[in-house]
Design an enzyme around this catalytic site. Structure first.
Site, PDB file in Angstrom:
ATOM      1  N   ILE A 153      -6.561   2.890  -2.803  1.00 16.66           N
ATOM      2  CA  ILE A 153      -5.309   2.514  -3.457  1.00 16.66           C
ATOM      3  C   ILE A 153      -5.313   2.902  -4.947  1.00 16.66           C
ATOM      4  O   ILE A 153      -4.386   3.583  -5.412  1.00 16.66           O
ATOM      5  CB  ILE A 153      -4.998   1.013  -3.230  1.00 16.66           C
ATOM      6  CG1 ILE A 153      -4.667   0.801  -1.747  1.00 16.66           C
ATOM      7  CG2 ILE A 153      -3.883   0.524  -4.137  1.00 16.66           C
ATOM      8  CD1 ILE A 153      -4.627  -0.649  -1.292  1.00 16.66           C
ATOM      9  N   ASP A 172     -16.208   0.602 -11.093  1.00 14.48           N
ATOM     10  CA  ASP A 172     -16.547   0.505  -9.671  1.00 14.48           C
ATOM     11  C   ASP A 172     -18.025   0.860  -9.531  1.00 14.48           C
ATOM     12  O   ASP A 172     -18.406   2.027  -9.590  1.00 14.48           O
ATOM     13  CB  ASP A 172     -15.675   1.475  -8.835  1.00 14.48           C
ATOM     14  CG  ASP A 172     -15.887   1.285  -7.331  1.00 14.48           C
ATOM     15  OD1 ASP A 172     -17.020   0.973  -6.908  1.00 14.48           O
ATOM     16  OD2 ASP A 172     -14.913   1.450  -6.580  1.00 14.48           O
ATOM     17  N   ARG A 233      -6.590  -9.291  -4.255  1.00 12.94           N
ATOM     18  CA  ARG A 233      -6.685 -10.623  -3.663  1.00 12.94           C
ATOM     19  C   ARG A 233      -6.757 -11.617  -4.812  1.00 12.94           C
ATOM     20  O   ARG A 233      -7.485 -11.383  -5.791  1.00 12.94           O
ATOM     21  CB  ARG A 233      -7.953 -10.763  -2.807  1.00 12.94           C
ATOM     22  CG  ARG A 233      -7.898 -10.046  -1.467  1.00 12.94           C
ATOM     23  CD  ARG A 233      -6.922 -10.695  -0.484  1.00 12.94           C
ATOM     24  NE  ARG A 233      -6.881 -10.009   0.796  1.00 12.94           N
ATOM     25  CZ  ARG A 233      -6.046  -9.007   1.097  1.00 12.94           C
ATOM     26  NH1 ARG A 233      -5.187  -8.551   0.215  1.00 12.94           N
ATOM     27  NH2 ARG A 233      -6.076  -8.454   2.301  1.00 12.94           N
ATOM     28  N   ASP A 257       0.831 -10.010  -7.307  1.00 12.74           N
ATOM     29  CA  ASP A 257       1.360  -9.958  -5.938  1.00 12.74           C
ATOM     30  C   ASP A 257       0.570 -10.926  -5.058  1.00 12.74           C
ATOM     31  O   ASP A 257       0.977 -11.223  -3.948  1.00 12.74           O
ATOM     32  CB  ASP A 257       1.236  -8.530  -5.390  1.00 12.74           C
ATOM     33  CG  ASP A 257       1.853  -8.390  -4.010  1.00 12.74           C
ATOM     34  OD1 ASP A 257       3.035  -8.768  -3.861  1.00 12.74           O
ATOM     35  OD2 ASP A 257       1.154  -7.943  -3.082  1.00 12.74           O
ATOM     36  N   GLU A 262      -2.213 -18.967  -1.109  1.00 17.54           N
ATOM     37  CA  GLU A 262      -0.889 -18.472  -0.698  1.00 17.54           C
ATOM     38  C   GLU A 262      -0.413 -19.250   0.524  1.00 17.54           C
ATOM     39  O   GLU A 262      -1.238 -19.559   1.395  1.00 17.54           O
ATOM     40  CB  GLU A 262      -0.979 -16.980  -0.381  1.00 17.54           C
ATOM     41  CG  GLU A 262      -1.368 -16.168  -1.608  1.00 17.54           C
ATOM     42  CD  GLU A 262      -1.576 -14.679  -1.328  1.00 17.54           C
ATOM     43  OE1 GLU A 262      -1.256 -14.220  -0.224  1.00 17.54           O
ATOM     44  OE2 GLU A 262      -2.074 -13.983  -2.224  1.00 17.54           O
ATOM     45  N   HIS A 281       3.015 -11.398  -2.105  1.00 27.61           N
ATOM     46  CA  HIS A 281       2.063 -10.604  -1.291  1.00 27.61           C
ATOM     47  C   HIS A 281       2.828  -9.602  -0.411  1.00 27.61           C
ATOM     48  O   HIS A 281       2.712  -9.601   0.824  1.00 27.61           O
ATOM     49  CB  HIS A 281       1.173 -11.513  -0.425  1.00 27.61           C
ATOM     50  CG  HIS A 281      -0.090 -10.825  -0.001  1.00 27.61           C
ATOM     51  ND1 HIS A 281      -1.285 -11.472   0.146  1.00 27.61           N
ATOM     52  CD2 HIS A 281      -0.350  -9.514   0.298  1.00 27.61           C
ATOM     53  CE1 HIS A 281      -2.218 -10.619   0.538  1.00 27.61           C
ATOM     54  NE2 HIS A 281      -1.663  -9.401   0.636  1.00 27.61           N
TER      55      HIS A 281
END
Ligand code: NAD
Length: 307
Positions: A153, A172, A233, A257, A262, A281
């Site tokens: 992504i 990363d 997340r 998001d 949630e 989300h």
């Protein structure tokens, strides 16, 4: 074969049944809210299709002859993969159905914030036609975007923001430096990313090592005009630290998001914070992505049961 869908929320099983239509297969869609309910419905299942319900070690130990647990979507954080592996149960996910959608959504949040679209829309409809309310807006070109995680992504996002003239950094620890360089992205430490970025976008998966990856220390390092985007997340960002950072102007804003729990509770502080943009989300969603995800989750089950 008995296939249980643990938390069914779509209108029909059409895309799944296109793949799983077979006289040996019965698909049972249910809505499990707790571990006990999952155990009750799934203990005699041959396959489980899961979205939100907890597929914990307890659940896995109760399964009598399950062969595969397939997860709608990219993350497998609802499933105890170690416990499943120990029991010889395959775990499948759908890793590649919404790269366009999530990278578009992160970009939309980035541009909405930078161009102050939610505020301008609200002001124009409620009060007046006056761009000065949106002051100050700064040029985006040559600003720095920091990507936490450099999977599929954020790679798609990095390609898209090239057109905007942004510098892109990424943290990363598992991604090869020379590969990142091919995308025009410099890999740096988490500390340097926090110090140098004007916009920080979170894309690391939720694992035990990424839970709370962004906390007090990281927010203290960020620029006071920095803007955080999270389409990954919720728990990857420590929510108490983020609220504190926003209230104390350590950073300027956040577009989320995903949140820790949630759906978000109706008295959550984010709901009334000026500097916060929220979406429910939905970054993954387009009609095309939904069809792809549901067909591919069913293919994961069919691959194990029928081959
Ligand atoms: P991916 O599997 O392609 O890549 C994950 C990357 O994270 C890998 O490069 C890995 O090395 C890196 N990583 C692992 N641990 C890390 C750490 N401690 N710090 C930094 N990086 C780390 O994942 P992707 O397709 O890019 O998706 C990223 C996440 O987006 C998913 O895990 C999922 O949680 C989330 N997602 C959200 C939505 C949504 O609707 N909001 C939709 C799809 C995916």
């Amino acid at each position: 074969w008995k296939v249980v869908v643990t938390d069914w929320e779509f209108e029909s099983l059409n895309y799944e049944m296109d793949i799983l239509e077979h006289d040996q297969i019965e698909v049972l869609p249910v809505q499990c809210k707790s571990e006990d309910e999952v155990i009750a419905y799934c203990q005699d299942a041959d396959a489980i299709i899961n979205q939100y319900a907890p597929i914990s070690r307890n659940v896995i130990e109760s399964l009598q002859h399950c062969k595969v647990i397939a997860r709608y979507g990219v993350g497998v954080n609802t499933i105890d993969v170690t416990a499943a592996t120990e029991k010889g149960i395959c775990v499948t996910n759908v890793p590649d159905y919404c790269m366009d959608e999530v990278s578009d959504h992160a970009l939309a949040l980035l541009l909405s914030w930078t161009r102050k679209i939610p505020m301008a829309d609200k002001e124009t409809k409620q009060n007046q036609w006056d761009f000065k309310k949106t002051r100050p807006i700064h040029r985006l070109r040559e600003r720095t975007l920091g990507l936490i995680g450099f999977g599929k992504i954020p790679q798609a996002l990095a390609e898209k923001v090239k057109a905007l003239g942004l510098n892109v950094l990424s943290y990363d620890p598992y991604f090869p430096e020379e590969e990142a360089a091919k995308h025009g992205v410099k890999l740096v430490s988490l500390e340097d990313l926090c110090r140098e970025s004007d916009i920080v976008s979170v894309h690391a998966p939720l694992t035990e090592s990424t839970r709370g990856l962004l906390g007090d220390q990281e927010f203290k390092l960020m620029k006071d005009h920095a803007f955080l985007i999270n389409t990954s997340r919720g728990p990857v960002v420590d929510e108490t630290s983020l609220i504190d950072a926003l209230e104390n102007n350590l950073i300027a804003g956040a577009a989320l998001d995903v949140v820790e729990t949630e759906p978000i509770s109706r008295d959550h502080p984010f709901l009334t914070m000026e500097g916060v943009i929220l979406t429910p989300h939905m970054a993954w969603y387009s009609e095309e992505a939904e069809k792809e995800m549901r067909s591919k989750v069913a293919m994961g089950v069919a691959d194990v049961l029928l081959h």
